[in-house]
Write a protein that holds these residues in place. Sequence first.
Motif, short mmCIF file in Angstrom:
data_model
loop_
_atom_site.label_atom_id
_atom_site.label_comp_id
_atom_site.label_asym_id
_atom_site.label_seq_id
_atom_site.Cartn_x
_atom_site.Cartn_y
_atom_site.Cartn_z
N ASN A 65 106.06 -25.65 -17.25
CA ASN A 65 106.26 -25.01 -15.82
C ASN A 65 107.74 -24.44 -16.11
O ASN A 65 108.32 -24.20 -16.21
CB ASN A 65 106.44 -25.69 -14.62
CG ASN A 65 106.91 -24.68 -13.02
OD1 ASN A 65 106.26 -24.47 -13.60
ND2 ASN A 65 107.62 -25.72 -12.62
N PRO A 66 107.37 -23.03 -17.10
CA PRO A 66 108.12 -22.24 -17.75
C PRO A 66 109.64 -21.36 -16.30
O PRO A 66 108.43 -21.27 -15.99
CB PRO A 66 107.65 -21.55 -18.73
CG PRO A 66 106.74 -21.58 -18.69
CD PRO A 66 106.16 -23.07 -18.18
N GLU A 67 110.44 -21.12 -16.57
CA GLU A 67 110.87 -19.95 -15.56
C GLU A 67 110.01 -19.03 -15.17
O GLU A 67 109.68 -18.80 -13.76
CB GLU A 67 112.02 -20.26 -15.91
CG GLU A 67 112.88 -19.05 -14.85
CD GLU A 67 114.56 -18.17 -14.75
OE1 GLU A 67 114.48 -17.96 -14.90
OE2 GLU A 67 114.93 -19.08 -15.69
N TRP A 68 109.40 -18.63 -15.68
CA TRP A 68 108.72 -17.09 -15.78
C TRP A 68 107.15 -17.30 -15.27
O TRP A 68 106.60 -16.94 -14.16
CB TRP A 68 108.05 -16.31 -17.54
CG TRP A 68 106.80 -17.10 -18.42
CD1 TRP A 68 107.74 -18.54 -18.85
CD2 TRP A 68 105.88 -17.47 -17.92
NE1 TRP A 68 106.24 -18.69 -19.51
CE2 TRP A 68 105.16 -18.34 -18.87
CE3 TRP A 68 105.14 -16.47 -17.03
CZ2 TRP A 68 103.95 -18.39 -19.25
CZ3 TRP A 68 103.51 -16.76 -16.94
CH2 TRP A 68 103.01 -17.73 -18.50
N LEU A 69 106.51 -18.92 -15.48
CA LEU A 69 105.79 -19.35 -14.24
C LEU A 69 106.03 -19.39 -13.09
O LEU A 69 105.05 -18.83 -12.18
CB LEU A 69 104.49 -20.52 -14.86
CG LEU A 69 103.43 -21.14 -14.75
CD1 LEU A 69 103.28 -19.94 -14.71
CD2 LEU A 69 103.56 -22.00 -15.46
N ALA A 70 107.20 -20.11 -12.83
CA ALA A 70 107.28 -20.43 -11.62
C ALA A 70 108.38 -18.88 -10.82
O ALA A 70 107.43 -18.46 -9.20
CB ALA A 70 108.94 -21.41 -11.56
N THR A 71 108.43 -17.76 -11.13
CA THR A 71 108.13 -16.86 -10.52
C THR A 71 107.32 -15.68 -10.47
O THR A 71 107.10 -14.90 -9.32
CB THR A 71 109.01 -14.85 -11.83
OG1 THR A 71 110.63 -16.92 -12.45
CG2 THR A 71 109.73 -14.82 -11.23
N GLU A 72 106.11 -15.69 -11.97
CA GLU A 72 105.42 -15.08 -11.36
C GLU A 72 104.23 -16.20 -10.27
O GLU A 72 103.30 -14.83 -9.49
CB GLU A 72 104.81 -14.88 -13.13
CG GLU A 72 105.18 -14.36 -14.08
CD GLU A 72 105.24 -13.18 -13.73
OE1 GLU A 72 104.23 -12.14 -12.03
OE2 GLU A 72 106.26 -12.01 -13.75
N ARG A 73 104.42 -17.16 -9.94
CA ARG A 73 103.16 -18.14 -8.83
C ARG A 73 104.03 -17.17 -7.65
O ARG A 73 102.88 -16.89 -6.61
CB ARG A 73 103.81 -18.71 -9.68
CG ARG A 73 102.60 -19.93 -10.37
CD ARG A 73 102.40 -21.43 -10.27
NE ARG A 73 101.56 -22.01 -11.04
CZ ARG A 73 102.05 -22.67 -11.49
NH1 ARG A 73 102.50 -24.27 -11.03
NH2 ARG A 73 100.96 -23.31 -12.79
N ALA A 74 104.81 -17.26 -7.45
CA ALA A 74 105.73 -16.96 -6.37
C ALA A 74 105.66 -15.86 -5.71
O ALA A 74 105.19 -15.37 -4.62
CB ALA A 74 107.85 -16.82 -6.17
N SER A 75 106.38 -14.37 -7.35
CA SER A 75 105.07 -13.44 -6.44
C SER A 75 103.51 -12.84 -6.21
O SER A 75 103.88 -12.36 -6.05
CB SER A 75 105.84 -12.33 -8.26
OG SER A 75 105.40 -11.43 -7.82
N TYR A 76 102.85 -13.69 -7.56
CA TYR A 76 101.78 -13.72 -6.96
C TYR A 76 101.16 -14.29 -5.32
O TYR A 76 100.37 -13.60 -4.87
CB TYR A 76 100.78 -14.20 -8.27
CG TYR A 76 99.44 -14.06 -8.03
CD1 TYR A 76 98.92 -12.64 -8.52
CD2 TYR A 76 98.36 -15.04 -7.49
CE1 TYR A 76 97.82 -12.68 -8.17
CE2 TYR A 76 97.45 -14.60 -8.11
CZ TYR A 76 96.89 -13.51 -7.68
OH TYR A 76 95.04 -13.05 -7.93
N GLN A 77 101.61 -15.22 -4.90
CA GLN A 77 101.53 -15.90 -4.41
C GLN A 77 101.85 -14.73 -2.45
O GLN A 77 101.00 -14.49 -2.03
CB GLN A 77 101.92 -16.52 -3.80
CG GLN A 77 101.89 -17.91 -4.17
CD GLN A 77 100.72 -18.44 -4.14
OE1 GLN A 77 99.87 -18.41 -2.66
NE2 GLN A 77 99.56 -17.73 -5.06
#
Length: 128
Positions: free
Chosen positions: A96-108
């Motif tokens: 769960n790298p930072e980029w993944l959390a950021t991109e998931r939130a953005s995608y939602q």
Amino acid sequence: MSRQNTQSMKPATAAKKLDVYLPATPPAFQESSVTRAELAALQADPPQWLTDLRKHGPHPKNLVASKLGVSISGLARGGVEDALTTEQIDAIIAENPEWLATERASYQVVLREERRVKSLHQDRARRD
């Protein structure tokens, strides 16, 4: 006497319809066109290589993005440029790298906005 026209597609198109990464398919698949009947047969009764590819990968970018819950652009921003195996995807999810959390939130946020706009258009269409 009429002759049936058998439509065929390029291997890349068939791979896309099968949701598999073309370079990981057998050479025989990559080098020949696929008819609609052959595609239907592959979908109805997948050979072992197709079953293995779907289960273990490598997976095309659209499936990698879907499994990670991000957009394809989000993958690129996260530095993921190649097809990934299921094991590699699972490792990214576990890390769960930072980029993944950021991109998931953005995608939602993007998905919510798309649903809102679609609903707005449906409401307008019902009124008209």
